[in-house]
Every structure is written in C-alpha cells, then in structure tokens.
Scaffold this active site. Structure first.
Site, PDB file in Angstrom:
ATOM      1  CE1 TYR A 118      -4.392  -1.075  -0.102  1.00 38.63           C
ATOM      2  CE2 TYR A 118      -3.262  -3.014   0.760  1.00 38.63           C
ATOM      3  CZ  TYR A 118      -4.368  -2.433   0.159  1.00 38.63           C
ATOM      4  OH  TYR A 118      -5.438  -3.210  -0.205  1.00 38.63           O
ATOM      5  CD  GLU A 158      -7.097  -5.763   0.801  1.00 36.49           C
ATOM      6  OE1 GLU A 158      -5.853  -5.735   0.828  1.00 36.49           O
ATOM      7  OE2 GLU A 158      -7.780  -5.051   0.037  1.00 36.49           O
TER       8      GLU A 158
HETATM    9  C1  HEM Z   1      -6.424   2.079  -1.630  1.00 41.67           C
HETATM   10  C2  HEM Z   1      -5.707   1.630  -2.652  1.00 41.67           C
HETATM   11  C3  HEM Z   1      -6.238   0.759  -3.734  1.00 41.67           C
HETATM   12  C4  HEM Z   1      -7.362   0.899  -4.484  1.00 41.67           C
HETATM   13  C5  HEM Z   1      -8.415   1.998  -4.415  1.00 41.67           C
HETATM   14  C6  HEM Z   1      -7.407  -0.232  -5.394  1.00 41.67           C
HETATM   15  C7  HEM Z   1      -8.414  -0.452  -6.318  1.00 41.67           C
HETATM   16  C8  HEM Z   1      -8.523  -1.580  -7.106  1.00 41.67           C
HETATM   17  C9  HEM Z   1      -9.623  -1.879  -8.002  1.00 41.67           C
HETATM   18  C10 HEM Z   1     -10.828  -0.974  -8.235  1.00 41.67           C
HETATM   19  C11 HEM Z   1      -9.386  -3.071  -8.571  1.00 41.67           C
HETATM   20  C12 HEM Z   1     -10.294  -3.818  -9.572  1.00 41.67           C
HETATM   21  C13 HEM Z   1     -11.146  -4.758  -8.776  1.00 41.67           C
HETATM   22  C14 HEM Z   1     -11.999  -5.693  -9.618  1.00 41.67           C
HETATM   23  O1  HEM Z   1     -11.495  -6.403 -10.469  1.00 41.67           O
HETATM   24  O2  HEM Z   1     -13.196  -5.726  -9.393  1.00 41.67           O
HETATM   25  C15 HEM Z   1      -8.127  -3.550  -8.050  1.00 41.67           C
HETATM   26  C16 HEM Z   1      -7.523  -4.716  -8.449  1.00 41.67           C
HETATM   27  C17 HEM Z   1      -6.208  -4.989  -8.184  1.00 41.67           C
HETATM   28  N1  HEM Z   1      -5.410  -4.340  -7.272  1.00 41.67           N
HETATM   29 FE1  HEM Z   1      -5.872  -2.733  -6.169  1.00 41.67          FE
HETATM   30  N2  HEM Z   1      -6.318  -1.001  -5.188  1.00 41.67           N
HETATM   31  C18 HEM Z   1      -5.572  -0.434  -4.193  1.00 41.67           C
HETATM   32  C19 HEM Z   1      -4.385  -0.917  -3.684  1.00 41.67           C
HETATM   33  C20 HEM Z   1      -3.668  -1.941  -4.254  1.00 41.67           C
HETATM   34  C21 HEM Z   1      -2.354  -2.338  -3.825  1.00 41.67           C
HETATM   35  C22 HEM Z   1      -1.567  -1.757  -2.667  1.00 41.67           C
HETATM   36  C23 HEM Z   1      -1.963  -3.341  -4.648  1.00 41.67           C
HETATM   37  C24 HEM Z   1      -0.646  -4.060  -4.599  1.00 41.67           C
HETATM   38  C25 HEM Z   1       0.273  -3.978  -5.506  1.00 41.67           C
HETATM   39  C26 HEM Z   1      -3.047  -3.601  -5.579  1.00 41.67           C
HETATM   40  C27 HEM Z   1      -3.060  -4.553  -6.563  1.00 41.67           C
HETATM   41  C28 HEM Z   1      -4.166  -4.903  -7.316  1.00 41.67           C
HETATM   42  C29 HEM Z   1      -4.166  -5.972  -8.314  1.00 41.67           C
HETATM   43  C30 HEM Z   1      -2.975  -6.845  -8.687  1.00 41.67           C
HETATM   44  C31 HEM Z   1      -5.457  -6.027  -8.856  1.00 41.67           C
HETATM   45  C32 HEM Z   1      -5.979  -6.963  -9.964  1.00 41.67           C
HETATM   46  C33 HEM Z   1      -5.595  -6.359 -11.284  1.00 41.67           C
HETATM   47  C34 HEM Z   1      -6.088  -7.108 -12.501  1.00 41.67           C
HETATM   48  O3  HEM Z   1      -6.818  -8.099 -12.403  1.00 41.67           O
HETATM   49  O4  HEM Z   1      -5.747  -6.656 -13.589  1.00 41.67           O
HETATM   50  N3  HEM Z   1      -4.063  -2.729  -5.315  1.00 41.67           N
HETATM   51  N4  HEM Z   1      -7.631  -2.634  -7.166  1.00 41.67           N
END
Ligand code: HEM
Ligand SMILES: Cc1cc2nc3c(=O)[nH]c(=O)nc-3n(C[C@H](O)[C@H](O)[C@H](O)COP(=O)(O)OP(=O)(O)OC[C@H]3O[C@@H](n4cnc5c(N)ncnc54)[C@H](O)[C@@H]3O)c2cc1C
Length: 389
Positions: free
Chosen positions: A95, A137
C-alpha cells in the site's frame, strides 16, 4: 478519522480527476512499474494493455473523491476489491508503494493546482482508505487460514484428472499435494492460479471460478483456452502441479428461500455449475432455473451435468440458446421475454456470468420484465465494471 478540511479538499479536486480521466491511472501504473518492475507479475498484464484495470482504478478513485463523506455508498465496491486483493496475496507494505506513486502521479498531472494543502489532504485520504483495506483484507486472510482445511498464501495442488468438456474447455480436478483437508467455500467463489516467471516469461496470476460444489476431496476449475495462462494450463496433465490461493470472491449464491435463476453464456457457466450443485444438494425444495447461451451445440460441455443436478430440485427448468445452431432448445440470442411467464420475476434472485455485452443485454431484459436491479448479481471475468441500470 478524516477531518472536515481533508474531506472538503478531496471533494473539491474530484472535478480535476474527471477532467483528466483514466489517462491518469494509466500513467500511474507506468510510473509504478518503471520503479517496481516486480509488480508487473502481480498485475494481469492483459488488463493493463486493454486499459481495463486503469479504468477500474480510476472508477474507484473518482467514486472515493465524490463519496468520501458517504462511505456506506462505497462499501459494496470496497468489499469486492478486498476479495480481489486477497486472491492475489496483496500485502500491507504494497500500500505504501501504490500510495506513493498515486500521489506523485496526481501531483505531476495537476501541476500548480495541486497545492501542498491538497496534496496533504490526498495523503491523509489515501492513508485512511489504505488502513480500511488493510484491516478488511487481514480479516479475510485470517478467515481463509483459520477455517478447517484453510491456508494463507500459495498451496500446491496436484492434477488428479483432466476432462475435455469441449474443444476449448478443460476441467481440472485438483487435490492438495500435502494430502491434508480442503476448506469449504461459497458457491460462486474463485481461486487464483500463480504461474511462475520461468514458464511464460513473467509471473502471472489468473482467477478461475470453482466449478463444482464444495466437497471434501477435490477442487475443480474449468478453463477455456484463450491467452498465455489458460493455454499453458491446457498443456498440463495428470500428476502435474499448480499453485493456488484460497477461495475468495463476493459474487456468491445467497442461502435464502428465494427462487434462483442462474444465467450464463460461454465459459461463464463455471460459477453457475457450483451454485446449481449447492442448490441441488442443500435446497432442493427451492425453485431453480438454469439459462445458458452459447454459440453452437459443440460448445456445450456441461449439459448432462446440469440435467443431473437439476433432477433433485423439485421445481427446475433449464433452457439453452444457441446462436448459430437450429437444433438448440431455442435458437438465436437469449430471450428473457419469451420465457418471462415461467420466471420468478418478482421475488427471485438472478445470477449472471458471461461476456460484458451479454450481461448488459440480459440485465436490460430482466429489468424490462420487472426484475428489481437489486436482485441481479453478476461476475465479470476481469476488472469489475458497472452494468448500466
Ligand atoms: C487504496 C488503494 C487501492 C485501491 C483503491 C485499489 C483499487 C482496485 C480496483 C478498483 C481493482 C479492480 C477490482 C476488480 O477487479 O473488481 C483492483 C484490483 C487490483 N489491485 Fe488494487 N487497489 C488499491 C491498492 C492496491 C495495492 C496496494 C496493490 C498491490 C500492488 C493492488 C493490486 C491490485 C491488483 C494486482 C489487482 C488486480 C488487477 C487485474 O486483475 O488486472 N491494489 N484494485
Ligand atoms: C473472478 C474471475 C473468475 C474467472 N473464472 C474463469 C473460469 O472459470 N474459467 C475461465 O476460463 N476463465 C475464468 N476467468 C478468466 C481468467 O482469469 C483469465 O482471464 C483467462 O483465462 C484469460 O487469461 P489468459 O492468461 O489465458 O489470457 P491473456 O494472456 O490474459 O489474454 C486474454 C485475451 O487477451 C488477448 N490479448 C492478450 N494480450 C494482448 C495484446 N497485447 N493485444 C491484443 N490482445 C491481447 C488474448 O489473445 C486473449 O484473448 C475468470 C476471471 C475472473 C476475474
């Protein structure tokens, strides 16, 4: 807690975000991957190329900026993201990296308008959201680990059986290599498969819905051959192993007495098979309908299984539409209007999975015949998008 000043400043900058659009999250990912190339293996690179993940992140940020003072509006979306993160093993330390590059991108994009005061407000707001995510989480990781047969992180599974359901879909029957117990899961949930760098050039992670009701002996995933990971999976055979994260996901069958309608197209049938399996085993007295759309007869890989599961359900119907095959039960595209009299439009729960265009089409039809959108639940096999109401 967020101060009123932070809330006001973040809300004020929402129009700035809207002006720039999803370009900003595309640049954020480029920036982050430049500095942390190891994260390329955590993110689905096809979703980066197609722009769907930058779009999903942009949607989440814009929603946060607009509703930062009404968190209840965001709770469903947050839970869905938490499940996705947990399926990918996202850790608290990551994060800080995301936060750092996100704020740096906003600063670079907005220039002088992004004053020190606004920057501080975004830092506070990001930290607040990150803390919420990390806590939620952590809870999901704990639950997955502490239940009977549960685990955290990756667990190696051995392929016990492979069944070719159609020319393009193979089902893999998986047992834990350690020989220990398997956890239960909710119908509709998925596991993530980790494919290491040495196999396809870069580590990639993909989600696959569990396509059979929970049972003590095996997991089953049913995979359509498409791009890098799925084609690799199709080369595997009995005795090979793959690494999985524990089941997660918030698209789940509700354990209520309401009639259920399971609607799918193509390989979107996988979570529905699990839901139907649970339905037939635990609530055979509840009405169920199984509607499926596909291209041709030869693309139908689970017809016998659906009929067999439906047999124990007292009030069950199944209808299949084949786009280009006159021998199908119904030809052409799925037509809800044509069968509306047989469906529980007023009280039923409607579960959808398939291509986005299909689900948009069906959701529109369901609303036309009087189904309340609150009783329509759907899964997208990729980054989430909102279907139009
Ligand atoms: C507050 C911060 C964050 C927000 C608002 C956020 C938001 C999101 C959203 C909206 C999605 C798509 C969810 C879906 O498929 O329905 C997602 C997926 C994902 N997030 Fe986050 N995220 C955050 C932090 C992080 C962090 C710290 C990581 C770590 C590296 C991360 C890694 C990922 C990955 C790998 C995916 C899946 C991507 C894919 O399938 O292409 N996220 N996140
Ligand atoms: C919750 C969830 C559940 C899922 N359940 C299932 C399931 O039960 N069964 C199932 O089969 N799938 C399921 N999926 C989809 C699955 O996770 C993968 O997305 C799918 O297998 C494709 O991954 P891949 O690595 O094989 O293809 P990718 O390599 O990711 O490619 C995907 C598509 O994009 C195209 N593509 C890739 N790169 C480019 C490029 N540079 N330019 C143009 N086109 C490109 C490929 O040709 C391919 O058509 C699910 C997804 C989610 C999110």
């Amino acid at each position: 807690m967020l101060t009123n000043n932070t809330i006001a400043l973040v809300k004020q900058s929402a129009p700035l975000l809207a002006q720039v659009g999803p370009e900003i999250t595309t640049r954020f990912y480029q920036r982050m991957f430049n500095q942390h190339p190891e994260l390329k293996g955590v993110f689905n690179q096809s979703h980066q190329t197609s722009g769907k993940q930058p779009l999903a992140l942009f949607g989440a940020l814009a929603a946060y900026a607009n509703y930062i003072d009404q968190p209840e509006i965001l709770s469903e979306a947050i839970l869905r993201i938490n499940h996705k993160h947990v399926s990918l093993g996202i850790s608290p330390e990551q994060y800080d990296i995301v936060g750092h590059h996100l704020i740096a991108t906003l600063k670079a994009e907005f220039g002088d308008v992004f004053t020190d005061e606004i920057e501080q407000a975004w830092l506070n707001a990001y930290q607040f959201l990150a803390d919420l995510f990390i806590t939620a989480e952590h809870g999901l990781y704990q639950t997955a680990q502490q239940q009977h047969g549960g685990w955290q992180g990756l667990r190696e599974f051995v392929i016990e059986k492979v069944v070719s359901n159609t020319e393009h879909i193979k089902s893999f029957y998986l047992k834990p290599l350690d020989g220990k117990a398997l956890p239960s899961y909710q119908a509709g949930q998925f596991v993530s498969v980790f494919v290491p760098e040495e196999i396809i050039g870069v580590q990639q992670i993909r989600q696959y819905s569990l396509s059979v009701a929970p049972n003590p002996t095996y997991f089953r995933i049913s995979v359509k051959s498409d791009g890098s990971v799925s084609q690799y999976l199709h080369t595997l055979s009995v005795g090979d192993t793959i690494k999985l994260t524990p089941p997660s996901g918030d698209f789940v069958r509700h354990n209520t007495k309401a009639a259920k309608v399971y609607i799918s197209a193509g390989v979107g049938i996988t979570p529905m098979l699990c839901m139907l399996g649970v339905h037939s085993q635990y609530t055979p007295d509840v009405e169920a309908h199984f509607l499926h759309a596909n291209k041709t007869q030869s693309d139908l890989g689970f017809t016998a299984e659906v009929h067999q599961l439906g047999q124990s359900i007292q009030h069950f119907s199944t209808t299949t539409w084949l786009e280009s095959d006159p021998k199908g039960t119904a030809s052409g595209l799925m037509d809800i209007h044509a069968i509306k009299e047989t469906l529980p439009t007023e009280q039923g729960e409607f579960y959808l999975c398939g291509p986005l265009a299909f689900m948009t089409f069906i959701k529109g039809q369901l609303q036309d015949v009087g189904v309340n959108p609150e009783r329509i639940f759907y899964e997208i096999f990729g980054p989430h998008e909102n279907l139009p109401n």
